[in-house]
Enzyme design. Structure first.
Site, PDB file in Angstrom:
ATOM      1  N   GLU A 195      10.024  -4.336   2.579  1.00  0.00           N
ATOM      2  CA  GLU A 195       9.425  -3.412   1.873  1.00  0.00           C
ATOM      3  C   GLU A 195       8.389  -2.442   2.424  1.00  0.00           C
ATOM      4  O   GLU A 195       7.496  -3.425   3.540  1.00  0.00           O
ATOM      5  CB  GLU A 195       8.286  -4.143   0.905  1.00  0.00           C
ATOM      6  CG  GLU A 195       7.941  -3.706  -0.539  1.00  0.00           C
ATOM      7  CD  GLU A 195       9.338  -3.548  -1.777  1.00  0.00           C
ATOM      8  OE1 GLU A 195      10.054  -2.035  -1.343  1.00  0.00           O
ATOM      9  OE2 GLU A 195      10.412  -4.405  -2.032  1.00  0.00           O
ATOM     10  N   ASP A 231      14.329   5.464  -1.402  1.00  0.00           N
ATOM     11  CA  ASP A 231      14.350   5.464  -3.042  1.00  0.00           C
ATOM     12  C   ASP A 231      15.282   6.444  -3.201  1.00  0.00           C
ATOM     13  O   ASP A 231      16.524   5.890  -4.061  1.00  0.00           O
ATOM     14  CB  ASP A 231      13.218   5.424  -4.382  1.00  0.00           C
ATOM     15  CG  ASP A 231      11.473   4.369  -4.307  1.00  0.00           C
ATOM     16  OD1 ASP A 231      12.483   3.485  -3.111  1.00  0.00           O
ATOM     17  OD2 ASP A 231      10.641   4.510  -4.457  1.00  0.00           O
TER      18      ASP A 231
HETATM   19  C1  GAF Z   1       7.674   3.171  -3.285  1.00  0.00           C
HETATM   20  C2  GAF Z   1       8.703   4.157  -2.370  1.00  0.00           C
HETATM   21  F1  GAF Z   1       8.981   5.230  -3.405  1.00  0.00           F
HETATM   22  C3  GAF Z   1       9.090   3.857  -1.067  1.00  0.00           C
HETATM   23  O1  GAF Z   1       9.803   4.675  -0.360  1.00  0.00           O
HETATM   24  C4  GAF Z   1       8.980   2.350  -0.615  1.00  0.00           C
HETATM   25  O2  GAF Z   1       7.890   2.844   0.054  1.00  0.00           O
HETATM   26  C5  GAF Z   1       8.492   1.448  -1.022  1.00  0.00           C
HETATM   27  O3  GAF Z   1       7.954   2.134  -2.263  1.00  0.00           O
HETATM   28  C6  GAF Z   1       8.273   0.585  -0.604  1.00  0.00           C
HETATM   29  O4  GAF Z   1       9.135  -0.546   0.104  1.00  0.00           O
HETATM   30  O5  GAF Z   1       9.625   2.470  -3.670  1.00  0.00           O
END
Ligand code: GAF
Length: 392
Positions: free
Chosen positions: A42, A181
């Protein structure tokens, strides 16, 4: 959320019915993209690091047909009114706002990359809950992209799509997110988690056959209101980028666990030190999780998931009481591991459980919420599915 994840058929039917109702015609096709959960990794994506998401059996479906001229009409079952826009709004980042901005952003990103985007009519239906950290926005982007690419006969292979959809989100919508994502909702495969190197965008499909192992992932929607999530996300990102600059590396991905203590000694700011520690240790947890999954040891990843949660709670400081309560209650009820998934400040928790323990674990979380006076959480049991595709 419903149990155990709605079949694609129902949401596809709603998109088709919406298309007929709005436009009085048949769609030329229907394209689906899933929501995603991140198993681990994350806030590592924008640090050029590693992530391990998988696609959910919750989908967004776009029913679409081309239309003449550079005009796009969009209807969504989740919105009060439809939206129409032309090339002028599409070519101006931020020209379309709200949910339809994700559609306009894709049109913008395609046009900016030199593609001849067909005009179109779109109808959107979705089972991906909005604002729960399961990438409902990436699902709209990916399904729209798949539709426009097919309708226009555009040359855009799957590996080039995530970056384009990310540009829609970063530059058109204005959210400074990483590449995870969009990669997940486009490139995931059923029965696998997607091991993505966010620097090179190389991927490896890692077997994650929960079913065969008698396991399931329980996704618990904390229903906690997102508290200043956008500003906090941007400030975490800035802090990481500043730390990389101070340490003289391209991104925090370039600090190895062996170098971590020395790197932390070079930073004055205690908060920044915690942020760096999260990212560096989280990257390593992704690699350790991948190694265990490759060895077929799914249950053994539990402690890594739980350690990831502790790191997000204590070092990256992105959890909230509802989320921590769900993790603690799931673990106390026998989950192998549990952690928040997604950007944080609300959203969902995932817990790795024996398939037949999913209900008792969910019940324990619900009871813990009642005890703390939180509104009841929602939950769904999921198995990993595949990324965006055209429906037959
Ligand atoms: C959100 C963001 F869109 C992703 O790119 C990522 O940084 C995530 O938070 C955290 O891991 O979903």
């Amino acid at each position: 959320m419903t149990e155990p994840g709605t079949p694609a058929g129902a949401v596809a039917e709603r998109a088709t019915a919406g298309f007929r109702g709005r436009y009085g015609a048949e769609p030329a096709g229907r394209w689906a993209a899933p929501g995603r959960a991140n198993l681990i990794g994350e806030h590592t994506d924008y640090n050029d690091g590693f992530v391990l998401p998988f696609a959910l059996p919750l989908r967004t479906v776009v029913a679409a047909a081309p239309q003449d001229g550079e005009r796009w009409a969009v209807w969504s079952e989740l919105a009060d009114s439809p939206v129409e826009f032309g090339a002028a709004e599409a070519d101006q980042p931020g020209g379309v706002t709200g949910w339809a901005g994700y559609v306009a952003g894709v049109v913008w990103a395609l046009r900016a990359a030199g593609h001849r985007v067909p005009g179109g009519r779109l109808a959107i239906a979705s089972d991906v809950p909005v604002g729960s950290g399961l990438s409902s926005s990436a699902a709209i982007e990916a399904a729209t992209l798949a539709a426009l690419v097919d309708l226009g006969g555009l040359d855009l292979t799957d590996d080039r799509r995530p970056r384009l959809a990310q540009r829609a989100e970063n530059e058109y919508v204005g959210a400074p997110t990483g590449i995870m994502d969009q990669s997940a909702v486009i490139r995931c495969r059923a029965g696998h988690a997607l091991f993505l190197d966010c620097r090179t965008e190389s991927v490896e499909q890692i077997p994650f056959d929960l079913d065969a192992a008698g396991l399931a992932v329980l996704v618990i929607d904390s229903r906690a209101p997102h508290r200043h999530a956008d500003g906090e996300y941007a400030s975490r990102r800035k802090s990481c980028e500043r730390a990389a600059e101070l340490l003289g590396v391209t991104a925090l991905r370039d600090v190895s666990p062996a170098e971590l203590d020395a790197a932390l000694d070079r930073l004055d700011d205690e908060e920044m030190r915690r942020r760096v520690r999260h990212v560096v240790t989280e990257d390593q947890r992704v690699l350790d999780t991948v190694a265990l999954l490759r060895a077929g040891r799914i249950r053994d990843i539990g402690p890594l998931l739980t350690a990831s949660h502790a790191s997000m709670r204590d070092d990256f400081e992105i959890t909230v009481p509802e989320i921590d309560t769900a993790v603690e209650a799931a673990l106390a009820a026998g989950a192998y591991g549990a952690r928040m998934t997604g950007g944080g400040f609300g959203g969902c928790v995932l817990a790795l459980v024996d398939a037949d323990a999913a209900d008792p674990v969910a019940a324990a979380v619900t009871a813990a919420y009642a005890e703390r006076g939180f509104p009841a959480p929602a939950h769904v049991t999921v198995l990993p599915t595949g990324g965006a595709h055209r429906l037959p």
